[in-house]
Scaffold this motif. Structure first.
Motif, mmCIF file in Angstrom:
data_model
loop_
_atom_site.group_PDB
_atom_site.id
_atom_site.type_symbol
_atom_site.label_atom_id
_atom_site.label_comp_id
_atom_site.label_asym_id
_atom_site.label_seq_id
_atom_site.Cartn_x
_atom_site.Cartn_y
_atom_site.Cartn_z
ATOM 1 N N GLU A 33 0.794 -1.225 0.000
ATOM 2 C CA GLU A 33 0.000 0.000 0.000
ATOM 3 C C GLU A 33 0.827 1.276 0.000
ATOM 4 O O GLU A 33 0.293 2.369 0.223
ATOM 5 C CB GLU A 33 -0.934 -0.008 1.217
ATOM 6 N N ALA A 34 2.119 1.171 -0.258
ATOM 7 C CA ALA A 34 2.982 2.350 -0.211
ATOM 8 C C ALA A 34 2.519 3.430 -1.183
ATOM 9 O O ALA A 34 2.508 4.624 -0.856
ATOM 10 C CB ALA A 34 4.427 1.955 -0.500
ATOM 11 N N GLU A 35 2.131 3.023 -2.392
ATOM 12 C CA GLU A 35 1.710 4.019 -3.378
ATOM 13 C C GLU A 35 0.413 4.702 -2.954
ATOM 14 O O GLU A 35 0.229 5.898 -3.191
ATOM 15 C CB GLU A 35 1.541 3.358 -4.748
ATOM 16 N N LEU A 36 -0.491 3.955 -2.346
ATOM 17 C CA LEU A 36 -1.737 4.550 -1.887
ATOM 18 C C LEU A 36 -1.477 5.615 -0.830
ATOM 19 O O LEU A 36 -2.069 6.697 -0.856
ATOM 20 C CB LEU A 36 -2.663 3.462 -1.328
ATOM 21 N N TRP A 37 -0.574 5.313 0.103
ATOM 22 C CA TRP A 37 -0.259 6.286 1.143
ATOM 23 C C TRP A 37 0.589 7.432 0.609
ATOM 24 O O TRP A 37 0.544 8.549 1.149
ATOM 25 C CB TRP A 37 0.445 5.589 2.302
#
Length: 307
Positions: free
Chosen positions: A117-121
């Motif tokens: 989820e790094a890109e989402l955050w």
């Protein structure tokens, strides 16, 4: 934020925990004291239970003093994958769902991002902790996880808007409780405001209780008193308290309402055997020895023994 059912399981192997540093622990203990002052065997084998004691700590006006966590039966920590068996208690990734008939605890990474989820955050940089160069802070033990920054009410609201639905999804799936991982970020990262971390933990507890879930404190022995009496945690999920001689802190705060996981490497490093852990009167009623990778039963490397 993707639905809880779509989240990837937490990566394994789990790094060995580190005992609290003296300075950070002293600070958190002082904060806890201030807050408190302000309020006036083998797979499938049945477990043994150490000497008695009722649930410790207090309860909020609308929460029972006793958790629904079973104190007997088989327990397994299944974040590396599901194992079949007749278990009284399991901890699972939300994607694996609860075990019918068992008290099932749902894993939620409450204070860091999940690996997938790094890109989402990254689309919400204001919710992430940044270093002196303006770069998002990465957990050195989990290099694919970014650290959240709950230092202001606005940030906490933004984080809760993304993690809260995961808690709700655990309830909708039929879990009994939620485990909030990485509560110890306030100790591990000096840039974080410990007050903000505890405030976010309290927000999570309120959200889970509203959804009908009990809430487990994860590790952070120095926060057990405030976690139970002030934040309203109902139980605890504890790794390696036998290896680090921390079990008494959880028993004092939670009585018998905690489960305990030990790992061979940390016990060996501490010079402690699992039989010694099992003989400790302060251990959890449900205490297991698991392989560090949390490999499911039937796969190479799997280890599970229960006191």
């Amino acid at each position: 934020m993707s639905p809880a059912a779509d989240r990837a399981p937490r990566s394994v192997p789990t790094p060995p925990r580190r005992p609290a540093s003296t300075g950070a622990s002293a600070c958190l203990l002082l904060l806890s004291a201030t807050l408190l002052a302000g309020c006036g065997g083998a797979d499938g084998a049945a477990d043994g239970t150490p000497g008695g004691g009722s649930d410790g700590g207090g309860a909020s006006a609308d929460r029972p003093a006793t958790s629904g966590l079973p104190r007997s039966g088989a327990f397994d920590y299944q974040l590396g994958g599901v194992s079949d068996g007749e278990f009284a208690v399991v901890v699972r990734d939300p994607a694996d769902g609860p075990l019918p008939g068992a008290y099932s605890i749902c894993y939620v990474n409450g204070f860091q991002t999940q690996p997938d989820e790094a890109e989402l955050w990254a689309a919400h940089p204001e919710l992430l902790l940044h270093d002196a160069h303006g770069e998002p802070v990465v957990d050195p033990e989990w290099p694919d996880e970014l650290v959240l920054d709950p230092g202001t009410p606005a940030r906490r609201e933004g984080i809760l808007a993304r993690i809260g639905p995961e808690i709700d999804a655990c309830a909708a799936a039929g879990f009994d409780a939620v485990e909030l991982d990485n509560l110890d970020v306030g100790e591990r990262f000096d840039q974080l405001d410990p007050d903000g971390v505890l405030a976010l933990a309290g927000d999570y507890v309120d959200r889970a209780h509203a959804a009908g879930l009990e809430v487990a404190q994860k590790n952070a022995a120095e926060l057990a008193p405030v976690g139970r009496a002030e934040l309203g945690f109902d139980l605890a999920v504890v790794e390696e308290c036998g290896a680090y001689d921390e079990c008494a802190a959880y028993r004092e705060a939670y009585g018998e309402a905690f489960v305990q996981i030990e790992y061979p490497d940390s016990l060996a490093a501490a010079g402690v055997t699992f039989s010694v852990v099992c003989a400790d009167p302060d251990r959890a009623p449900l205490t297991v020895l698991r392989d560090r990778d949390l490999v499911p039963a039937g796969e190479p490397g799997h280890l599970r023994e229960q006191c």
